[in-house]
Design an enzyme around this catalytic site. Sequence first.
Site, mmCIF file in Angstrom:
data_model
loop_
_atom_site.group_PDB
_atom_site.id
_atom_site.type_symbol
_atom_site.label_atom_id
_atom_site.label_comp_id
_atom_site.label_asym_id
_atom_site.label_seq_id
_atom_site.Cartn_x
_atom_site.Cartn_y
_atom_site.Cartn_z
ATOM 1 N N GLU A 149 12.518 3.296 54.967
ATOM 2 C CA GLU A 149 11.910 2.004 55.268
ATOM 3 C C GLU A 149 13.017 0.990 55.557
ATOM 4 O O GLU A 149 14.019 0.965 54.872
ATOM 5 C CB GLU A 149 11.085 1.569 54.048
ATOM 6 C CG GLU A 149 10.272 0.352 54.264
ATOM 7 C CD GLU A 149 9.453 0.435 55.541
ATOM 8 O OE1 GLU A 149 8.543 1.252 55.611
ATOM 9 O OE2 GLU A 149 9.757 -0.323 56.493
ATOM 10 N N CYS A 258 19.016 -4.225 48.254
ATOM 11 C CA CYS A 258 19.362 -3.057 49.066
ATOM 12 C C CYS A 258 20.843 -2.939 49.420
ATOM 13 O O CYS A 258 21.468 -1.928 49.102
ATOM 14 C CB CYS A 258 18.553 -3.067 50.360
ATOM 15 S SG CYS A 258 16.835 -2.697 50.087
HETATM 16 C C1 UDX Z 1 18.009 -5.374 53.939
HETATM 17 C C2 UDX Z 1 17.887 -4.720 55.326
HETATM 18 O O1 UDX Z 1 17.964 -5.744 56.336
HETATM 19 C C3 UDX Z 1 16.592 -3.929 55.437
HETATM 20 O O2 UDX Z 1 16.543 -3.250 56.695
HETATM 21 C C4 UDX Z 1 16.532 -2.908 54.302
HETATM 22 O O3 UDX Z 1 15.312 -2.201 54.338
HETATM 23 C C5 UDX Z 1 16.698 -3.594 52.954
HETATM 24 O O4 UDX Z 1 17.905 -4.371 52.947
HETATM 25 P P1 UDX Z 1 16.989 -7.511 52.707
HETATM 26 O O5 UDX Z 1 17.746 -7.074 51.495
HETATM 27 O O6 UDX Z 1 15.587 -7.954 52.530
HETATM 28 O O7 UDX Z 1 16.966 -6.335 53.799
HETATM 29 O O8 UDX Z 1 17.799 -8.736 53.334
HETATM 30 P P2 UDX Z 1 18.560 -9.092 54.678
HETATM 31 O O9 UDX Z 1 17.799 -10.096 55.419
HETATM 32 O O10 UDX Z 1 19.021 -7.912 55.414
HETATM 33 O O11 UDX Z 1 19.840 -9.840 54.045
HETATM 34 C C6 UDX Z 1 20.701 -9.184 53.103
HETATM 35 C C7 UDX Z 1 21.766 -10.115 52.598
HETATM 36 O O12 UDX Z 1 22.723 -10.373 53.629
HETATM 37 C C8 UDX Z 1 21.259 -11.487 52.157
HETATM 38 O O13 UDX Z 1 21.955 -11.881 50.991
HETATM 39 C C9 UDX Z 1 21.613 -12.397 53.318
HETATM 40 O O14 UDX Z 1 21.784 -13.724 52.908
HETATM 41 C C10 UDX Z 1 22.919 -11.765 53.786
HETATM 42 N N1 UDX Z 1 23.224 -11.995 55.204
HETATM 43 C C11 UDX Z 1 22.405 -11.504 56.179
HETATM 44 C C12 UDX Z 1 24.399 -12.664 55.557
HETATM 45 O O15 UDX Z 1 25.173 -13.102 54.692
HETATM 46 N N2 UDX Z 1 24.691 -12.806 56.879
HETATM 47 C C13 UDX Z 1 23.894 -12.329 57.869
HETATM 48 O O16 UDX Z 1 24.249 -12.502 59.048
HETATM 49 C C14 UDX Z 1 22.713 -11.665 57.502
#
Ligand code: UDX
Length: 429
Positions: A149, A258
């Site tokens: 997923e 994740c």
């Molecule tokens: C992530 C993956 O995107 C998803 O595909 C997987 O199934 C689960 O893990 P999620 O943990 O919900 O999803 O958050 P995501 O939006 O990916 O952000 C992860 C972290 O990275 C957050 O702390 C966010 O603030 C940080 N982030 C994200 C950054 O610091 N910079 C970015 O450009 C993008």
Amino acid sequence: MNVVVVGTGYVGLVAGPCFAKFGNKVTCVDIDKKKIDRLKKGEVPIYEPGLDDVIAQGIKENNLLFSTSLKNAMKDAAAVFIAVGTPSRKDGRADLQYVDAVAEEIGKNLIRHTVIVNKSTVPVGTGKRVTEIIKKNYKGKFDVVSNPEFLREGSAVKDFLEPDRIVVGVSSKRAKEVMLDLYEPIDAKKIVTNVESAEMIKYASNAFLATKISFINEIANICERVGADVEMVALGMGADSRIGPKFLKAGIGYGGSCFPKDVNALNQIAGTEGYDFKLLKSVIEVNNKQRLYFVDKIEETLGHLKGKTIAVMGVAFKANTDDLRESAAVDIIRMLTGLGAKVRAYDPIAIDNAKDQLGNGVKFFDDAYKAMEGADVLAITTEWPEFIELNFDKAKKILKEPYIFDGRNLLDPKKVKKSGLKYIGTGRR
Ligand code: UDX
């Protein structure tokens, strides 16, 4: 199709109701009776935009049931999804005890050829492991499939219904047909591969995205030294279609349930196989340092942190969620208080969870400006869109010292500066 989803965490609780939305008869199973009782009444235990509507619709149409009995739920099931947690063990490896327990129970209760689908993020080889566990208890035919997923918290329903791709790892034609049938209503690229490759796709994808984030954070740190602006650099880089603009937002690093867990787990998998995944180790190191670096900036600007008060905007690991798992903001708050600072925190929805986790050392507020009262400076630690709209003239009047530290490069520096506040972002002059 009759479908069972075991585990009502983020993944299971989105997948189950979404499958029900397509007209399948879905039973979501969990051992947590309280949670199941609440779900039966349509009460959703997590904050996820749009999820309550999908669940309400499923319950109303009698397509979505909730139960604590896997045995009963499995009676007519064509597919059983395993969507239980795989938390990190101390050594970084994924803890498979819940997956193993569910596999054992499935084995004991199988009565017909069923497709068992692994949706939890599990190390490569878990498909085989699940197969072995089931075989111990069931001698008939069954299939084990890997169907990772990719949904993100905060946009999970949309991500499920409109994914970039659907990955299915199978070892039989029958399993492939059942899976493609189930996902038929979703218009997305479907990648069918073997079980091991599907398991690896999940880890490799998350590790690559985490790498992009650590990469841009290092670029940001260099930008600060050479007078470049990382926002412009990311824009210029992202315009190259080979690179793409997403996941190039510099800041205090990634958190959540994740990325940290999966990146650590992949590093461990490599180590177990005798492979030194140097790049991934650096990704982890850079991510940890980025939080520290943010605290250093505040400390350097103020001279010291002892006795200072910091108004912290955001405790969730990212915007649109109340989830605090591995939140960089929480880490930063701990570091600030550890160095003698007082923290006054505000978050639009994660305050209750934060109170449980951070306890008495931190003061929490349901209003951003109240959190600023008596504070020396302001720190932005979660990318909540509402912080963009803060009234900086008002903030300037409240704060004792004229600084905003933007750990998410969320604000418009020009707008901040107009108020007389000094803007200190990440990788921006
Ligand atoms: C992530 C993956 O995107 C998803 O595909 C997987 O199934 C689960 O893990 P999620 O943990 O919900 O999803 O958050 P995501 O939006 O990916 O952000 C992860 C972290 O990275 C957050 O702390 C966010 O603030 C940080 N982030 C994200 C950054 O610091 N910079 C970015 O450009 C993008």
